[in-house]
Structures are given as structure tokens and as C-alpha cells.
Design a protein around this motif. Sequence first.
Motif, PDB file in Angstrom:
ATOM      1  N   ARG A 143       0.835  -1.203   0.000  1.00 19.47           N
ATOM      2  CA  ARG A 143       0.000   0.000   0.000  1.00 19.47           C
ATOM      3  C   ARG A 143       0.868   1.252   0.000  1.00 19.47           C
ATOM      4  O   ARG A 143       0.603   2.215  -0.735  1.00 19.47           O
ATOM      5  CB  ARG A 143      -0.910  -0.005   1.228  1.00 19.47           C
ATOM      6  CG  ARG A 143      -1.826   1.218   1.324  1.00 19.47           C
ATOM      7  CD  ARG A 143      -2.649   1.165   2.585  1.00 19.47           C
ATOM      8  NE  ARG A 143      -1.824   1.071   3.763  1.00 19.47           N
ATOM      9  CZ  ARG A 143      -1.191   2.096   4.327  1.00 19.47           C
ATOM     10  NH1 ARG A 143      -1.287   3.317   3.786  1.00 19.47           N
ATOM     11  NH2 ARG A 143      -0.447   1.932   5.404  1.00 19.47           N
ATOM     12  N   GLU A 144       1.920   1.249   0.818  1.00 22.49           N
ATOM     13  CA  GLU A 144       2.821   2.404   0.833  1.00 22.49           C
ATOM     14  C   GLU A 144       3.519   2.576  -0.520  1.00 22.49           C
ATOM     15  O   GLU A 144       3.692   3.705  -0.999  1.00 22.49           O
ATOM     16  CB  GLU A 144       3.859   2.224   1.943  1.00 22.49           C
ATOM     17  CG  GLU A 144       3.270   2.306   3.348  1.00 22.49           C
ATOM     18  CD  GLU A 144       4.321   2.082   4.413  1.00 22.49           C
ATOM     19  OE1 GLU A 144       5.495   1.826   4.025  1.00 22.49           O
ATOM     20  OE2 GLU A 144       3.990   2.150   5.604  1.00 22.49           O
ATOM     21  N   ALA A 145       3.912   1.439  -1.131  1.00 24.75           N
ATOM     22  CA  ALA A 145       4.555   1.531  -2.452  1.00 24.75           C
ATOM     23  C   ALA A 145       3.597   2.103  -3.487  1.00 24.75           C
ATOM     24  O   ALA A 145       3.986   2.950  -4.315  1.00 24.75           O
ATOM     25  CB  ALA A 145       5.042   0.153  -2.881  1.00 24.75           C
ATOM     26  N   ALA A 146       2.318   1.653  -3.452  1.00 23.86           N
ATOM     27  CA  ALA A 146       1.337   2.187  -4.398  1.00 23.86           C
ATOM     28  C   ALA A 146       1.109   3.681  -4.159  1.00 23.86           C
ATOM     29  O   ALA A 146       0.974   4.461  -5.115  1.00 23.86           O
ATOM     30  CB  ALA A 146       0.023   1.417  -4.273  1.00 23.86           C
ATOM     31  N   GLU A 147       1.104   4.079  -2.899  1.00 17.42           N
ATOM     32  CA  GLU A 147       0.936   5.503  -2.585  1.00 17.42           C
ATOM     33  C   GLU A 147       2.115   6.323  -3.090  1.00 17.42           C
ATOM     34  O   GLU A 147       1.940   7.396  -3.665  1.00 17.42           O
ATOM     35  CB  GLU A 147       0.792   5.666  -1.072  1.00 17.42           C
ATOM     36  CG  GLU A 147       0.533   7.099  -0.631  1.00 17.42           C
ATOM     37  CD  GLU A 147       0.329   7.221   0.867  1.00 17.42           C
ATOM     38  OE1 GLU A 147       0.244   8.347   1.361  1.00 17.42           O
ATOM     39  OE2 GLU A 147       0.271   6.153   1.537  1.00 17.42           O
ATOM     40  N   PHE A 148       3.319   5.790  -2.899  1.00 15.55           N
ATOM     41  CA  PHE A 148       4.506   6.489  -3.397  1.00 15.55           C
ATOM     42  C   PHE A 148       4.484   6.586  -4.919  1.00 15.55           C
ATOM     43  O   PHE A 148       4.858   7.616  -5.494  1.00 15.55           O
ATOM     44  CB  PHE A 148       5.770   5.769  -2.933  1.00 15.55           C
ATOM     45  CG  PHE A 148       6.042   5.921  -1.465  1.00 15.55           C
ATOM     46  CD1 PHE A 148       5.630   7.047  -0.783  1.00 15.55           C
ATOM     47  CD2 PHE A 148       6.692   4.917  -0.758  1.00 15.55           C
ATOM     48  CE1 PHE A 148       5.865   7.195   0.571  1.00 15.55           C
ATOM     49  CE2 PHE A 148       6.930   5.040   0.597  1.00 15.55           C
ATOM     50  CZ  PHE A 148       6.516   6.185   1.266  1.00 15.55           C
ATOM     51  N   ARG A 149       4.048   5.493  -5.579  1.00 12.18           N
ATOM     52  CA  ARG A 149       3.977   5.534  -7.040  1.00 12.18           C
ATOM     53  C   ARG A 149       2.953   6.575  -7.504  1.00 12.18           C
ATOM     54  O   ARG A 149       3.187   7.287  -8.485  1.00 12.18           O
ATOM     55  CB  ARG A 149       3.605   4.156  -7.583  1.00 12.18           C
ATOM     56  CG  ARG A 149       4.686   3.102  -7.416  1.00 12.18           C
ATOM     57  CD  ARG A 149       4.365   1.859  -8.220  1.00 12.18           C
ATOM     58  NE  ARG A 149       5.304   0.788  -7.951  1.00 12.18           N
ATOM     59  CZ  ARG A 149       5.126  -0.182  -7.075  1.00 12.18           C
ATOM     60  NH1 ARG A 149       4.009  -0.218  -6.362  1.00 12.18           N
ATOM     61  NH2 ARG A 149       6.041  -1.127  -6.902  1.00 12.18           N
ATOM     62  N   ALA A 150       1.798   6.626  -6.816  1.00 12.19           N
ATOM     63  CA  ALA A 150       0.782   7.607  -7.187  1.00 12.19           C
ATOM     64  C   ALA A 150       1.307   9.034  -6.995  1.00 12.19           C
ATOM     65  O   ALA A 150       1.107   9.909  -7.846  1.00 12.19           O
ATOM     66  CB  ALA A 150      -0.484   7.397  -6.354  1.00 12.19           C
ATOM     67  N   GLN A 151       1.995   9.265  -5.878  1.00 11.88           N
ATOM     68  CA  GLN A 151       2.572  10.585  -5.651  1.00 11.88           C
ATOM     69  C   GLN A 151       3.623  10.917  -6.703  1.00 11.88           C
ATOM     70  O   GLN A 151       3.695  12.046  -7.205  1.00 11.88           O
ATOM     71  CB  GLN A 151       3.184  10.648  -4.255  1.00 11.88           C
ATOM     72  CG  GLN A 151       2.163  10.573  -3.133  1.00 11.88           C
ATOM     73  CD  GLN A 151       2.808  10.548  -1.765  1.00 11.88           C
ATOM     74  OE1 GLN A 151       4.037  10.510  -1.645  1.00 11.88           O
ATOM     75  NE2 GLN A 151       2.001  10.559  -0.720  1.00 11.88           N
ATOM     76  N   GLY A 152       4.435   9.902  -7.064  1.00 19.62           N
ATOM     77  CA  GLY A 152       5.428  10.123  -8.098  1.00 19.62           C
ATOM     78  C   GLY A 152       4.803  10.408  -9.449  1.00 19.62           C
ATOM     79  O   GLY A 152       5.270  11.283 -10.192  1.00 19.62           O
TER      80      GLY A 152
END
Length: 309
Positions: A191-200
Motif C-alpha cells: 500500500r505504501e509503495a502504491a501511494e509512493f507511485r501515485a505521488q510520483g
Amino acid sequence: MRFSLTGGVAFVLAVVAVIVAYGSLYTVYQTQQALVVRLGQPVTVRSEPGLYLKWPLIDSVIPIDKRILDLEAPSQEVIASDQKRLVVDSFARYRVEDPLKFYQTVGSVDAANTRLSTLLISALRRVLGEASFIQVVRDERPQLTQKMREQLDHEAAAFGIAVVDVRIRRADLPEQNSQAVFQRMQTERQREAAEFRAQGSQRSQEIRSKADRDVTVLVAEATSKAEQIRGEGDAQRNRVFNDAYGRDVDFFGFYRSMQAYETGFRHTDTRMLLNPDTDFFRYFVAPSGKIGEGAPKADNPAKTGSAVK
């Protein structure tokens, strides 16, 4: 005969003396302390290394190790204050401070290990039962082990034992819970990785939009500047043409006609049907470009027409 009897008695007395002397001496080593017991009753304690005397036959010496001893407790399942189960491996280090009390209460190191193991497990459950999972595993383990040592040392003093140290070797979740925790941690990381990808991705879009906007502004400014320069160039060219025309009208007309011939006579599919007497061919008719000075004009344009391809 009398000499033989006397010699035999002397030999026996010597042997008895040796036995008595041997039974009257005992050695205390540097790693030990000795408790002297006379007819079952403790008499004295020897803590310093050396050679000492005792009454033979009626005194017995009990050596007690004065080094730091190990205590390994079996693995225990403990419930933390946040209701999470933990499998804990612990151990302790202790030494005998009061040999007399140690002998009177537990009697031997094996018996002491049995009693201390029970006390260590009790202290472990009391202390860890008041702490959370995170405190045990990461945040407050040194403070918790210190508290366990203090409690165990207080209870072990009744046996003449001083607890030197208590440690937790391992504190993990049970096997059946470890997989669930691992899956939950994996889900959280995903979930954190998906959030980071979305922010990126959002940041990438913002940068790309800003770059496109900057490109549009730069191209517009460059186009405006180019048109301005082109206009100034055209104006300068027109001024040059005007000056040239004003200085020599005939040469300027000749130069412009040559440019028109070069453009019009290119090899293309365009066909032109023109009268040779037109101004376009005036330099073919007359070198000066003035019709009437060279060849005469044709009477019938239809008969003298030229096809230009």
C-alpha cells in the motif's frame, strides 16, 4: 621378636598419623568457597583460597562454586499487555553470595537452578505481561530485563544467591501468528509503495505539464521574435530593392526578370501558353528589355504564340 612388635606398632601409628594428617587438611581453590560441617551442623565458611585444618572424621568440607553460574530457562509463551502472544527465550547469570544460606536452602547448584528457573519464569511473565509487543521487541527491552533482574535478585536473596544479569535472547511471535503478521506487513508495504507511485506519477504529471507550458511559452516567444526579425528583414530587403531600383531602373528590371525566368522555367508539370510579345519575354525579344528596339512585334499573337513547359 620384641623388636619386630615394636616396629609394627610404630608403622601402624605412622600410618594412622598420616591418615589423621591427611584428614585434617583441606584445600580451598580460587574458584571455590568451602563450607565446613561438623556432624551435620555448619561450623565455618572459607572464602579465601588456601590450605586449612579441620577435625578428621567428624568434619566434612562442602565445596561451593563461587564463579558466575549460568541459568537457561525454557522457552515460554507470554501474553503481552496488548494481548499479543510472544515466545520468549531468556537466561540469567548468578553467583553464590552466602554459602551457608545456599547450603541450608537449596543444597546444590542443580537444585538452585531448578528453583531459580521457576522464579525467572514468574518474573518474566509479570514484567512482560505489563508491557506491549513493541516495547518488548524494540523500544524498552533493556529496561524490562533490568526490572526482571531486580525482581529475581530480590527473590533469590533468600537462597544466598545474587543475580548478576538477566537477558532475553529471543522474543518472537508464535509460528502460526508470524505468517499472518508477515502478510499484514507485506500488504502495508504494498500500500505504501502504491501511494509512493501515485505521488510520483502526480509529481511527474505536474513537471511534465509545467515543461509543456514552458515549451509553449518559449515557442510562442521564439515565433514572435522570429516574425519580428523576419518583418524587419523584409523591410530591410524592400529598402534595399527600392534603393537599387532608384539607382538603376533597367538593371533592377533585368535582375527581377532573370529571377522570374529561373522560377518559371523550372521542370514541373505546369504548362504556360504566352504571347512572345508580352512583357515576360521582353528580354528575349530585345536585349534592352524594350519592345520595339529589337525584332518587330508579331501581327497575329495566335500564330506566333509560344508554349512553355
